[in-house]
Design an enzyme around this catalytic site. Structure first.
Site, short mmCIF file in Angstrom:
data_model
loop_
_atom_site.label_atom_id
_atom_site.label_comp_id
_atom_site.label_asym_id
_atom_site.label_seq_id
_atom_site.Cartn_x
_atom_site.Cartn_y
_atom_site.Cartn_z
N GLU A 156 49.48 -49.36 27.95
CA GLU A 156 49.58 -49.09 26.51
C GLU A 156 48.31 -48.41 25.99
OE1 GLU A 156 52.58 -52.43 24.81
OE2 GLU A 156 50.56 -53.16 25.24
N GLU A 232 59.03 -52.83 28.32
CA GLU A 232 58.88 -54.18 27.77
C GLU A 232 59.91 -54.37 26.67
OE1 GLU A 232 54.98 -55.26 26.51
OE2 GLU A 232 54.01 -54.64 28.38
#
Length: 575
Positions: A156, A232
């Site tokens: 991320e 995710e």
């Protein structure tokens, strides 16, 4: 040769199109003995893959001190036995609601804002770590018959920065270390995140909890071709101390999963099984848009409201997810493994203090600094403050032999004799140290300091008393008579101290080598005291030699015990 590839159409396994139905399960949040059961639960839910992070700080808490890096390899072996594929996300930063995002404090403390950038020094420590870690992954890639099909570069990153040089270097490092399976990145489904976190030539994936169609539309603006994947799918959430538990409706979560699959995309359910934040490894957040607000520590449980709960049991969410995934399975799903056995009823536990001498304190409060402080104290006690004693002896000798009556010298002699050399001063120092350690919560270490302090001083007193029977310290009748009364008390102290020495050796699991070393130190100490005092007549040297040898013995035993306590055992799952 088995192969896993990414092309413009999607994922391919040996050339055949496949959809990844993955679930997150972190090996470091589940006891090793339970890996098999939890992986079987994921397979029974309808998944064909498992994803895990790798926390750098758990495996290298101090620079150069590696701890059980092989745990990742053993987990991947368990994944293979379960018939699943594996996605590995080695960081170096992982987030994961884990302490410091997985970065060791010695890294963030040293580099500060230079972490996760092209900074040469930061990259050097990352490279050294990856070269230690990645053989566990490389040897288990699908092309070598293992389960690993994907490896992530960073984590991320678009939420943190936009250093493309760093990201491309990291991807190159993974390749240099032998990773041949496809690499990928994962970011939030926002333009600035995907712009900052993507790497040309690497698969980009998105993380979200709902709104799959909207999220994939943003992803397609940055990656027009290739497989779509939600790396995710947040099916639940983590909890903070003092806040209400965060729960997600099972039907709603199942609907979000179905939407992803209807888009023709692959998915990784985060978390499929959360587990626990053992010891003090739970992370924390800061509130506010600038992350400068309220401190929000994460709780010990990482249940995450996942389909497989913290205890390994199937939840309503599990069965709803299983129903959705069954529609995309090539055949019947495996049966659920037996449910873990819990307690038959409520259990009442009373916290009590057992007055015994256990192993050195393993409490997080018994830090290396406390160990170092206790060892310094033991050395001072063992040496019996020899430099000050030497000064005391010199002053006393001048007063006694030359009848010096200078008030200053007399005052110095009195202070040294009444305060520094006085046994009660020694006892007070030890008592203060023991009370401080106990107050800090290091109860076992406090008992250990008290015991080994008595060992150090008692052995030395006993040895000195034995030789002083042959050669009294002072020639005058009064001092000789006083000194003649000492040996019986010192001998009793020496007996008790020898018993403590035997306890230390037994406690530390001493083998013949350590027993022999301890015996040799005792013999050399006795000989050193005898030679210096009886034959050379040098009183102050006796204390220095004997005290130094005994101090070395205590420190050596302490270091051996601490090393035995701190060293990870092969095959153990210490967290």
């Amino acid at each position: 040769m088995t192969d896993f590839t990414v092309d413009d159409e999607g994922f391919r396994f040996d050339g055949k199109p496949v959809r990844l139905l993955s679930g997150a399960l972190h090996y470091f949040r589940v006891h090793e003995e339970q890996w098999g059961h939890r992986l079987a639960m994921l397979a029974a839910m309808g998944l064909n893959c498992v994803e895990t992070y790798v926390p750098w700080n758990l495996h290298e808490p101090r620079e150069g001190e590696l701890r059980d890096v092989g745990a990742l390899g053993r987990f991947l072996d368990a994944v293979e036995r379960a018939g699943l594929w594996a996605i590995v996300r080695p960081g170096p930063y992982i987030c994961a609601e884990w302490e410091n995002g997985g970065l060791p404090v010695w890294v963030t403390g040293r580099f500060g804002r230079r972490v996760r950038t092209r900074d040469a020094e930061f990259r050097a420590v990352v490279e050294r770590w990856f070269r230690e870690l990645l053989p566990q992954v490389v040897e288990r890639q699908v092309v070598r018959g293992g389960p690993v099909i994907l490896v992530q570069a960073e984590n991320e990153y678009g939420s943190f920065g936009s250093d493309a040089v760093y990201l491309e270097w990291l991807a190159g490092l993974l390749r240099e270390c032998g990773v041949t399976v496809p690499l990928f990145t994962s970011d939030g489904p926002e333009d600035h995140m995907l712009t900052g976190g993507s790497v040309p030539g690497l698969l980009a994936t998105a993380n979200f909890g709902s709104g799959a169609r909207e999220g994939f539309a943003v992803l397609r603006r940055h990656q027009p071709k290739g497989p779509l994947m939600c790396m995710e799918l947040w099916c639940g959430w983590f909890d903070h101390w003092g806040a209400e538990p965060v729960l997600r409706d099972a039907e709603e979560a199942a609907g979000a999963l179905r939407e992803i699959l209807e888009c023709g995309a692959s998915v990784n359910i985060y978390m499929a099984h959360g587990g626990s934040n053992f010891a003090g490894w739970a992370g924390a957040n800061r509130g506010g848009p600038l992350q400068d607000g309220e401190f929000q520590p994460t709780v010990t449980s990482y249940d995450y409201d996942a389909p497989v709960d913290e205890y390994g049991r199937a939840t309503e969410k599990f069965h709803l997810f299983r129903k959705v995934l069954q529609e995309y399975a090539e055949g019947p799903l495996p049966a659920l493994p037996p449910e873990p056995r819990g307690l038959a009823g409520p259990v009442r536990a009373e916290l009590t203090l057992r007055l015994r001498f256990p192993s050195p304190d393993r409490s997080p409060r018994a830090t290396p600094a406390l160990w170092a402080a206790s060892l310094v104290l033991l050395v001072l006690v063992a040496l019996r403050w020899s430099p000050l004693m030497a000064l005391d002896r010199s002053v006393a000798d001048a007063l006694h032999r030359h009848a010096v009556t200078d008030p200053g010298l007399v005052r110095v002699n009195r202070v040294l004799t009444d305060w520094v050399w006085d046994p009660w001063t020694m006892r007070a120092l030890i008592a203060v140290a023991v009370i401080a350690l106990w107050w800090r919560g290091a109860h076992r270490l406090a008992l250990w300091v008290a015991a080994t302090s008595l060992l150090a001083s008692g052995l030395q007193q006993g040895l000195k008393a034995a030789v002083d029977r042959e050669r009294p310290q002072w020639p005058d009748p009064v001092d000789s008579a006083q000194f003649a009364a000492f040996p019986s008390g010192h001998a009793m102290t020496a007996v008790v101290s020898c018993g403590l020495l035997l306890w230390l050796l037994r406690l530390y699991g001493a083998g013949p080598g350590l027993w022999g070393a301890a015996l040799a130190v005792a013999v050399v100490s006795a000989v050193g005291v005898a030679v210096t005092r009886v034959y050379l007549g040098v009183h102050w040297l006796t204390d220095v030699v004997g005290g130094a040898l005994l101090g070395a013995a205590v420190v050596a035993l302490s270091a051996a015990g601490y090393a035995r306590y701190a060293a990870p055992r092969e095959g153990s799952h210490r967290w």
